[in-house]
Motif scaffolding. Structure first.
Motif, mmCIF file in Angstrom:
data_model
loop_
_atom_site.group_PDB
_atom_site.id
_atom_site.type_symbol
_atom_site.label_atom_id
_atom_site.label_comp_id
_atom_site.label_asym_id
_atom_site.label_seq_id
_atom_site.Cartn_x
_atom_site.Cartn_y
_atom_site.Cartn_z
ATOM 1 N N ASN A 130 1.668 7.164 10.743
ATOM 2 C CA ASN A 130 2.331 8.071 11.684
ATOM 3 C C ASN A 130 3.928 7.159 11.368
ATOM 4 O O ASN A 130 4.619 7.554 12.239
ATOM 5 C CB ASN A 130 1.469 8.394 12.688
ATOM 6 C CG ASN A 130 1.001 9.680 12.032
ATOM 7 O OD1 ASN A 130 0.919 9.428 10.998
ATOM 8 N ND2 ASN A 130 -0.123 10.049 13.225
ATOM 9 N N ILE A 169 0.077 7.107 6.561
ATOM 10 C CA ILE A 169 -1.068 6.701 7.433
ATOM 11 C C ILE A 169 -1.108 6.444 8.771
ATOM 12 O O ILE A 169 -1.825 6.848 9.376
ATOM 13 C CB ILE A 169 -2.314 5.762 6.372
ATOM 14 C CG1 ILE A 169 -2.514 5.871 5.102
ATOM 15 C CG2 ILE A 169 -3.498 5.174 7.267
ATOM 16 C CD1 ILE A 169 -2.810 4.974 4.320
ATOM 17 N N TRP A 228 -1.818 16.551 11.057
ATOM 18 C CA TRP A 228 -2.433 15.341 10.441
ATOM 19 C C TRP A 228 -1.347 14.536 11.048
ATOM 20 O O TRP A 228 -2.315 13.505 11.618
ATOM 21 C CB TRP A 228 -1.539 15.843 8.693
ATOM 22 C CG TRP A 228 -2.298 15.631 7.903
ATOM 23 C CD1 TRP A 228 -2.064 17.224 7.156
ATOM 24 C CD2 TRP A 228 -3.509 15.554 7.532
ATOM 25 N NE1 TRP A 228 -3.300 17.565 6.191
ATOM 26 C CE2 TRP A 228 -3.926 16.042 6.329
ATOM 27 C CE3 TRP A 228 -4.717 14.394 7.833
ATOM 28 C CZ2 TRP A 228 -5.433 16.108 5.826
ATOM 29 C CZ3 TRP A 228 -5.685 14.303 6.860
ATOM 30 C CH2 TRP A 228 -5.701 15.313 5.555
ATOM 31 N N GLN A 265 1.309 -1.265 0.056
ATOM 32 C CA GLN A 265 0.394 -0.128 -0.161
ATOM 33 C C GLN A 265 0.570 0.685 -0.535
ATOM 34 O O GLN A 265 1.391 1.510 0.745
ATOM 35 C CB GLN A 265 -1.233 0.349 1.016
ATOM 36 C CG GLN A 265 -1.615 1.313 1.312
ATOM 37 C CD GLN A 265 -2.731 0.739 2.672
ATOM 38 O OE1 GLN A 265 -2.343 -0.025 3.531
ATOM 39 N NE2 GLN A 265 -3.862 1.824 2.625
ATOM 40 N N LYS A 281 -4.597 12.178 3.803
ATOM 41 C CA LYS A 281 -3.836 12.009 4.676
ATOM 42 C C LYS A 281 -2.331 12.601 3.330
ATOM 43 O O LYS A 281 -1.558 13.194 3.497
ATOM 44 C CB LYS A 281 -4.015 11.562 5.558
ATOM 45 C CG LYS A 281 -2.548 11.162 6.674
ATOM 46 C CD LYS A 281 -2.606 10.716 7.557
ATOM 47 C CE LYS A 281 -1.571 10.946 8.726
ATOM 48 N NZ LYS A 281 -1.413 10.374 9.864
ATOM 49 N N VAL A 282 -2.508 11.764 2.945
ATOM 50 C CA VAL A 282 -1.634 10.403 2.365
ATOM 51 C C VAL A 282 -1.278 12.324 0.990
ATOM 52 O O VAL A 282 0.303 12.492 1.179
ATOM 53 C CB VAL A 282 -1.275 9.733 1.556
ATOM 54 C CG1 VAL A 282 -0.564 9.331 0.049
ATOM 55 C CG2 VAL A 282 -1.840 8.798 2.152
ATOM 56 N N GLY A 302 0.973 3.963 3.413
ATOM 57 C CA GLY A 302 1.266 3.214 5.056
ATOM 58 C C GLY A 302 1.973 4.125 5.079
ATOM 59 O O GLY A 302 1.012 3.973 6.785
ATOM 60 N N LYS A 338 -9.545 10.835 6.007
ATOM 61 C CA LYS A 338 -9.525 10.071 5.413
ATOM 62 C C LYS A 338 -8.570 9.910 4.665
ATOM 63 O O LYS A 338 -7.324 11.023 3.920
ATOM 64 C CB LYS A 338 -10.817 11.538 3.838
ATOM 65 C CG LYS A 338 -11.578 11.647 3.763
ATOM 66 C CD LYS A 338 -12.429 11.474 2.898
ATOM 67 C CE LYS A 338 -13.975 12.076 3.444
ATOM 68 N NZ LYS A 338 -14.697 12.976 2.096
ATOM 69 N N ALA A 339 -7.806 8.222 4.519
ATOM 70 C CA ALA A 339 -6.413 8.465 3.858
ATOM 71 C C ALA A 339 -5.714 8.465 3.098
ATOM 72 O O ALA A 339 -4.853 9.471 2.612
ATOM 73 C CB ALA A 339 -6.139 6.625 3.707
ATOM 74 N N GLU A 340 -6.374 8.355 1.636
ATOM 75 C CA GLU A 340 -6.343 9.365 0.757
ATOM 76 C C GLU A 340 -6.055 11.100 0.646
ATOM 77 O O GLU A 340 -4.502 11.269 0.298
ATOM 78 C CB GLU A 340 -7.523 8.995 -0.414
ATOM 79 C CG GLU A 340 -7.728 8.065 -0.760
ATOM 80 C CD GLU A 340 -8.503 7.005 -0.181
ATOM 81 O OE1 GLU A 340 -9.321 7.779 0.884
ATOM 82 O OE2 GLU A 340 -8.613 5.960 -0.219
#
Length: 322
Positions: free
Chosen positions: A230, A228, A254, A222, A265-266, A225, A261-263
């Motif tokens: 940290n 997400i 963050w 992923q 944050k990335v 990852g 939402k993971a996307e």
């Protein structure tokens, strides 16, 4: 030569029998070993042995011991990291469950020791001593990695030490073991170990880089990852060190967020990395370690002709995309 070694390893691994009953214990071992991967550790062992002995084929089973041990650590690491994918496929704990993955991993460690019994009797005590020390260091590195998750800041030196324990020492052992198996002089096996640790450190920094900037189709895990979760990677450590003003506030928000939402944050954290030129800073540090490893290879007292397959393989590692 490297392809011949890899084909030999894959054929031997495909024929390994780990056990049959109960199937829930042994099927996950066959599953994770069948996912392939680069097999770079046993390849390094056999390339290293070929520097000093033309008959590298006699060392295949001890080399596979390194691969089995490596996959054992991955099986347990994936549980601790709650990772959904390994080499583009579901992780063992996702396909079965955590308890099965823990117990199957335990058996894998036993299997690694059984494979090490194929080391020649006069070399076995030294091989076991080196293997045991490395195995303990890998666990030390994993514990430090988990400790870092609870710390607000980690220094660059602390991080480098952690990845050398968690990842790089196993590459060091892989190369050192090849020299030991082939009866290389102590000075040469020491150089092989130093080379492996340096290359392994660069390899992990590259892994950190690919986790953010890699192509998931090629990376097999992923992408994003680490962001997400940290995880205190080199990239995050440098960003925390260099961020100022709005970038620092945004990055910290963050890191403190518990619902997101993971996307998103990335993307946001990656944008901060881009602003701070974190990618190029990571590449500089990574290449310093690769250069150190290649220097150790230059110092080995064997012909350039014998070194070439190992040099070519290391160059491919340096430029890998997965």
């Amino acid at each position: 030569m490297t392809q011949i070694i890899l084909d030999t390893l894959n054929q031997e691994i495909s024929q390994l029998q780990y056990g049959q009953y109960p199937p829930e214990l042994y099927e996950p071992i066959g599953y994770i070993m069948s996912l392939g991967g680069k097999r770079l550790r046993p390849v390094l062992t056999l390339l290293s042995s070929s520097l000093f002995d033309d008959n590298w084929q006699q060392f295949v089973k001890p080399a596979i011991a390194i691969e089995v041990f490596h996959n054992f650590t991955l099986m347990h690491d994936d549980i601790m990291d709650a990772a959904p994918l390994r080499r583009g496929k579901p992780t063992v704990h996702h396909k079965w469950n955590n308890n099965v993955a823990i117990l199957s991993g335990d058996v894998m460690l036993v299997c690694a020791y059984e494979l090490l019994l194929h080391v020649k009797p006069e070399k076995l005590p030294l091989a076991l001593k080196k293997f045991n020390r490395c195995a303990a260091q890998v666990c030390e590195g994993q514990q430090l990695d988990m400790n870092f998750e609870q710390l607000p800041t980690v220094s660059e030196d602390e991080y480098i030490n952690m990845i050398q324990l968690k990842t790089a020492v196993l590459l060091g052992l892989s190369l050192e073991l090849g020299g030991i198996l082939a009866n290389a002089p102590l000075q040469q096996t020491d150089l092989l170990y130093q080379m492996g640790v340096a290359i392994g450190t660069g390899f992990q920094l590259k892994d950190d880089l690919l986790d953010v900037y890699g192509d998931q189709a090629k990376f097999g895990k992923q992408v994003g990852g680490d962001i997400i979760a940290n995880k205190k990677t080199f990239l995050l450590i440098k960003a925390l060190e260099l961020a100022e003003g709005n970038s620092k506030v945004t990055l910290q928000s963050w890191l403190n967020a518990t619902s997101f939402k993971a996307e998103e944050k990335v993307k946001e954290v990656t944008d901060i990395y881009n602003t701070l030129h974190i990618r190029s800073l990571t590449e500089v540090k990574m290449n310093e370690f690769f250069a150190e490893g290649l220097h150790c290879l230059d110092l080995l007292a064997v012909s350039e002709e014998r070194k070439q397959p190992l040099r070519d393989f290391i160059e491919r590692l340096i430029h890998r995309e997965n």
